[in-house]
Scaffold this motif. Sequence first.
Motif, short mmCIF file in Angstrom:
data_model
loop_
_atom_site.label_atom_id
_atom_site.label_comp_id
_atom_site.label_asym_id
_atom_site.label_seq_id
_atom_site.Cartn_x
_atom_site.Cartn_y
_atom_site.Cartn_z
N GLN A 56 1.05 -1.35 -0.05
CA GLN A 56 0.01 -0.03 -0.19
C GLN A 56 0.89 1.31 -0.16
OE1 GLN A 56 -2.67 -0.12 3.54
NE2 GLN A 56 -4.14 -1.51 2.09
N PRO A 57 0.19 2.30 -0.55
CA PRO A 57 1.17 3.69 -0.50
C PRO A 57 1.48 3.99 0.88
CG PRO A 57 -0.66 3.72 -1.84
CD PRO A 57 -0.97 2.61 -1.18
N GLY A 58 2.73 4.19 1.14
CA GLY A 58 3.28 4.71 2.47
C GLY A 58 3.93 3.34 3.31
N GLY A 59 3.77 2.38 2.56
CA GLY A 59 4.33 1.11 2.97
C GLY A 59 5.92 0.94 2.53
N SER A 60 6.53 -0.22 2.99
CA SER A 60 7.85 -0.59 2.61
C SER A 60 7.86 -1.91 2.16
CB SER A 60 8.77 -0.60 4.19
OG SER A 60 8.64 0.66 4.50
N LEU A 61 9.28 -2.16 1.34
CA LEU A 61 9.57 -3.31 0.91
C LEU A 61 11.04 -3.29 0.76
CD1 LEU A 61 7.38 -3.99 -2.38
CD2 LEU A 61 7.51 -5.33 -0.19
N LEU A 71 18.02 -3.38 -1.46
CA LEU A 71 17.28 -2.08 -1.40
C LEU A 71 15.96 -1.75 -0.59
CD1 LEU A 71 17.32 0.67 -3.07
CD2 LEU A 71 15.70 -0.28 -4.48
N GLN A 72 16.21 -1.29 0.45
CA GLN A 72 15.11 -0.88 1.47
C GLN A 72 14.32 0.57 0.83
OE1 GLN A 72 14.36 -2.59 4.37
NE2 GLN A 72 12.33 -1.16 4.27
N MET A 73 13.07 0.13 0.69
CA MET A 73 12.22 1.17 0.17
C MET A 73 11.09 1.41 1.07
SD MET A 73 11.87 -0.44 -3.81
CE MET A 73 10.92 -1.86 -3.19
N ASN A 74 11.16 2.58 1.64
CA ASN A 74 10.14 3.22 2.55
C ASN A 74 9.34 4.29 1.92
OD1 ASN A 74 11.30 1.18 4.33
ND2 ASN A 74 12.65 3.00 4.88
N SER A 75 8.30 4.58 2.63
CA SER A 75 7.31 5.49 1.99
C SER A 75 6.94 5.37 0.74
CB SER A 75 8.10 7.22 2.47
OG SER A 75 8.44 7.16 3.71
N LEU A 76 6.70 4.28 0.06
CA LEU A 76 6.37 3.91 -1.26
C LEU A 76 5.33 4.75 -1.47
CD1 LEU A 76 7.36 0.23 -1.10
CD2 LEU A 76 8.45 1.75 -2.69
N GLY A 133 19.77 -9.04 -13.76
CA GLY A 133 18.89 -9.72 -13.12
C GLY A 133 17.45 -9.87 -14.08
N GLN A 134 16.66 -10.78 -13.68
CA GLN A 134 15.51 -10.85 -14.56
C GLN A 134 14.24 -9.95 -14.11
OE1 GLN A 134 16.02 -12.71 -12.09
NE2 GLN A 134 14.35 -12.68 -10.80
N GLY A 135 14.41 -9.29 -13.08
CA GLY A 135 13.40 -8.47 -12.80
C GLY A 135 12.32 -8.79 -11.56
N THR A 136 11.96 -8.15 -10.84
CA THR A 136 11.05 -8.51 -9.74
C THR A 136 10.23 -7.26 -9.94
OG1 THR A 136 10.61 -9.13 -7.52
CG2 THR A 136 12.40 -7.41 -7.79
N GLN A 137 8.76 -7.61 -9.85
CA GLN A 137 7.54 -6.56 -9.86
C GLN A 137 7.31 -5.94 -8.51
OE1 GLN A 137 5.75 -5.53 -12.63
NE2 GLN A 137 5.02 -3.89 -11.07
N VAL A 138 7.33 -4.71 -8.50
CA VAL A 138 6.89 -3.96 -7.21
C VAL A 138 5.60 -3.21 -7.83
CG1 VAL A 138 7.64 -1.92 -5.47
CG2 VAL A 138 9.08 -3.92 -6.21
N THR A 139 4.48 -3.45 -6.69
CA THR A 139 3.26 -2.58 -7.23
C THR A 139 2.82 -2.09 -6.04
OG1 THR A 139 2.53 -4.28 -8.65
CG2 THR A 139 0.77 -2.79 -7.88
N VAL A 140 2.49 -0.63 -6.24
CA VAL A 140 2.27 0.19 -5.08
C VAL A 140 0.87 0.84 -5.12
CG1 VAL A 140 2.66 2.07 -3.40
CG2 VAL A 140 4.50 1.10 -4.62
N SER A 141 -0.02 0.15 -4.62
CA SER A 141 -1.54 0.46 -4.59
C SER A 141 -2.39 0.08 -3.40
CB SER A 141 -2.05 -0.61 -5.99
OG SER A 141 -3.24 -0.10 -6.16
N SER A 142 -3.54 0.89 -3.52
CA SER A 142 -4.25 0.48 -2.47
C SER A 142 -5.52 -0.12 -2.80
CB SER A 142 -4.97 2.09 -1.74
OG SER A 142 -5.43 2.69 -2.71
#
Length: 120
Positions: free
Chosen positions: A13-18, A80-85, A111-120
């Motif tokens: 979700q928006p504001g989250g971390s991965l 890669l630490q991703m915050n406040s997405l 690399g082959q890639g990894t999907q990151v989706t930020v959505s509510s």
Amino acid sequence: QVQVVESGGGLVQPGGSLRLSCAASGSILSIVSMGWYRQAPGKQRERVATITSGGSTNYADSVKGRFTISRDNTKNTVNLQMNSLKPEDTAVYYCTADVREYNYNQYLYWGQGTQVTVSS
């Protein structure tokens, strides 16, 4: 030959971390730098962050203060630490390793890639 494998993508979700992780393996004498790039639908691939073997980092302006890149030279890994997405961070994220091989050739592996989706 060198393999670069990412993990850790997903839906948040928006504001989250991965946290994304990446490991390089194979015929590696040393790794000059490692990094993360991303490509959103309909857009060009862009650099997100890079880190040298000495620990120097470089970030895209759009992620400064939110993303942190780190590296373990002994394990040939990068995180890669991703915050406040934000929704605009949605993309396929690619790990890179600039590798010096045992024959002293240097090549940038992806690399082959990894999907990151930020959505509510």
